[in-house]
Design a protein around this motif. Structure first.
Motif, short mmCIF file in Angstrom:
data_model
loop_
_atom_site.label_atom_id
_atom_site.label_comp_id
_atom_site.label_asym_id
_atom_site.label_seq_id
_atom_site.Cartn_x
_atom_site.Cartn_y
_atom_site.Cartn_z
N SER A 260 1.20 -1.12 0.20
CA SER A 260 0.32 -0.03 -0.04
C SER A 260 0.96 1.47 0.01
O SER A 260 0.44 2.14 -0.69
CB SER A 260 -0.99 -0.03 1.24
N VAL A 261 2.00 1.28 0.94
CA VAL A 261 2.91 2.72 1.07
C VAL A 261 3.31 2.37 -0.43
O VAL A 261 3.83 3.64 -1.76
CB VAL A 261 4.30 1.92 2.10
N ILE A 262 4.07 1.57 -1.30
CA ILE A 262 4.41 2.01 -2.60
C ILE A 262 3.38 2.07 -3.36
O ILE A 262 3.59 2.93 -4.80
CB ILE A 262 5.07 -0.04 -2.73
N ARG A 263 2.23 1.82 -3.34
CA ARG A 263 1.30 2.42 -4.69
C ARG A 263 0.89 3.37 -4.12
O ARG A 263 0.98 4.36 -4.61
CB ARG A 263 -0.10 1.16 -4.57
N ASP A 264 0.91 4.01 -3.05
CA ASP A 264 0.69 5.52 -2.75
C ASP A 264 1.49 6.50 -3.14
O ASP A 264 2.12 7.37 -3.72
CB ASP A 264 0.43 6.03 -1.11
N ALA A 265 3.00 5.92 -3.07
CA ALA A 265 4.27 6.76 -3.65
C ALA A 265 4.87 6.89 -5.22
O ALA A 265 5.15 7.33 -4.95
CB ALA A 265 5.99 5.94 -2.66
N ALA A 266 3.88 5.82 -5.59
CA ALA A 266 4.08 5.33 -7.35
C ALA A 266 3.01 7.22 -7.86
O ALA A 266 3.58 7.37 -8.86
CB ALA A 266 3.58 4.00 -7.19
N ILE A 267 2.01 7.17 -7.20
CA ILE A 267 1.45 8.38 -7.44
C ILE A 267 1.94 9.59 -6.93
O ILE A 267 1.59 10.41 -7.21
CB ILE A 267 -0.14 8.09 -6.92
N SER A 268 2.90 10.06 -5.79
CA SER A 268 4.16 10.88 -5.02
C SER A 268 4.93 11.33 -6.46
O SER A 268 6.14 11.30 -4.70
CB SER A 268 3.39 11.07 -4.15
#
Length: 295
Positions: A260-268
């Motif tokens: 979830s952290v990695i997915r969130d980081a991808a759009i940031s």
């Protein structure tokens, strides 16, 4: 914030390490805003009853000590920036490091300052005038800043810097300096050449600014471009592997939460400031879930 004995002791240890970066504790106190040499001495000697919690917090913020339970992961960008800082300090080089916002430039610089002697960190800003710039350098190296003559302030600071063994000046967010201050760096460099390493850190905005300055033959840009070796040092972007390792280093072990952290980081744009907030949120979420399950 109410300071516990452990927190006070941690600040004391951090301040003692900070003072070791200066020839004397008096010099160290000169680098701190609104902190007297007597206060520095009291904290270092563990006489906390004579120092308020507010003053301890002020000292902690200025020496880079954080109350957050956060572990630094030495990823690719961290290692690259550390290499540049070490190389500049040892060989008295001048380098301009460029990296994305949130890639860890500031964290790497502050950690390097914490762990090495004769390293001085200056945070730049758009509203800095030449006098602010010079006095901030003087303050960080522990030189007098109360003279009304700017040249005297600079002379004292440069004399003190040149006296040290392998000194290093780090200018964070250097691209924010105005042209008048930017150009003043030339005279500082000329006087410190061969005596100190200098590293600038910024986003890639400086590349466009330098290109425009050179294209329109703006004052000082050719000289500055020459002094940084006509090249910028580009830091590698943060990867999913880095983010995964950061999660692990900060005790986020559940794979679904890490993803979830990695997915969130991808759009940031893999901004590590965002990653830090996201890890904190995920850990709090897990803690709350555990409390509910126990109830």
């Amino acid at each position: 914030m109410k300071m516990t004995p452990d927190m006070k002791s941690a600040i004391r240890n951090a301040l003692v390490a900070y003072c070791e970066n200066f020839p004397t504790r008096n010099r160290a106190s000169e680098s701190l805003q609104g902190v007297s040499s007597a206060t520095v001495s009291q904290i270092c000697n563990g006489k906390f009853d004579q120092v308020s919690d507010e003053m301890l917090s002020r000292v902690a913020s200025q020496i880079g000590y954080s109350f957050e339970n956060w572990n630094i992961y030495e990823g690719t960008a961290f290692k690259e920036i550390t290499f540049v800082l070490s190389d500049a300090q040892l060989y008295k080089n001048v380098t301009w490091v460029v990296g994305d916002a949130g890639c860890g430039k500031t964290t790497s610089a502050i950690e390097y300052r914490r762990s090495h002697r004769n390293v001085f960190y200056i945070l730049c800003s758009e509203d800095m005038r030449r006098s602010d710039f010079v006095r901030e350098i003087a303050k960080q190296v522990g030189a007098p800043t109360d003279s009304t003559n700017l040249r005297d302030v600079l002379d004292n600071a440069i004399t003190m810097i040149a006296y040290l063994q392998n000194p290093l000046l780090i200018f964070d967010e250097g691209d924010k300096l105005t042209d008048s201050v930017f150009n003043y760096f030339i005279s500082i460099y000329n006087r410190l050449e061969g005596h100190a390493g200098i590293v600038f850190l910024s986003t890639d905005y400086i590349k466009r600014r330098m290109e425009n300055g050179l294209r329109y033959n703006k004052k000082g840009y050719k000289e500055i471009n020459s002094r940084i070796g006509r090249r910028f040092f580009d830091v590698h972007r943060t990867t999913d592997t880095d983010i995964y390792a950061i999660c692990k280093a900060n005790n986020l072990d559940v794979e679904t939460e890490i993803n979830s952290v990695i997915r969130d980081a991808a759009i940031s744009d893999n901004d590590l400031r965002r990653v830090k907030k996201c890890i904190h949120a995920r850990k709090r979420k897990m803690e709350n879930r555990k409390i509910k399950d126990e109830e």
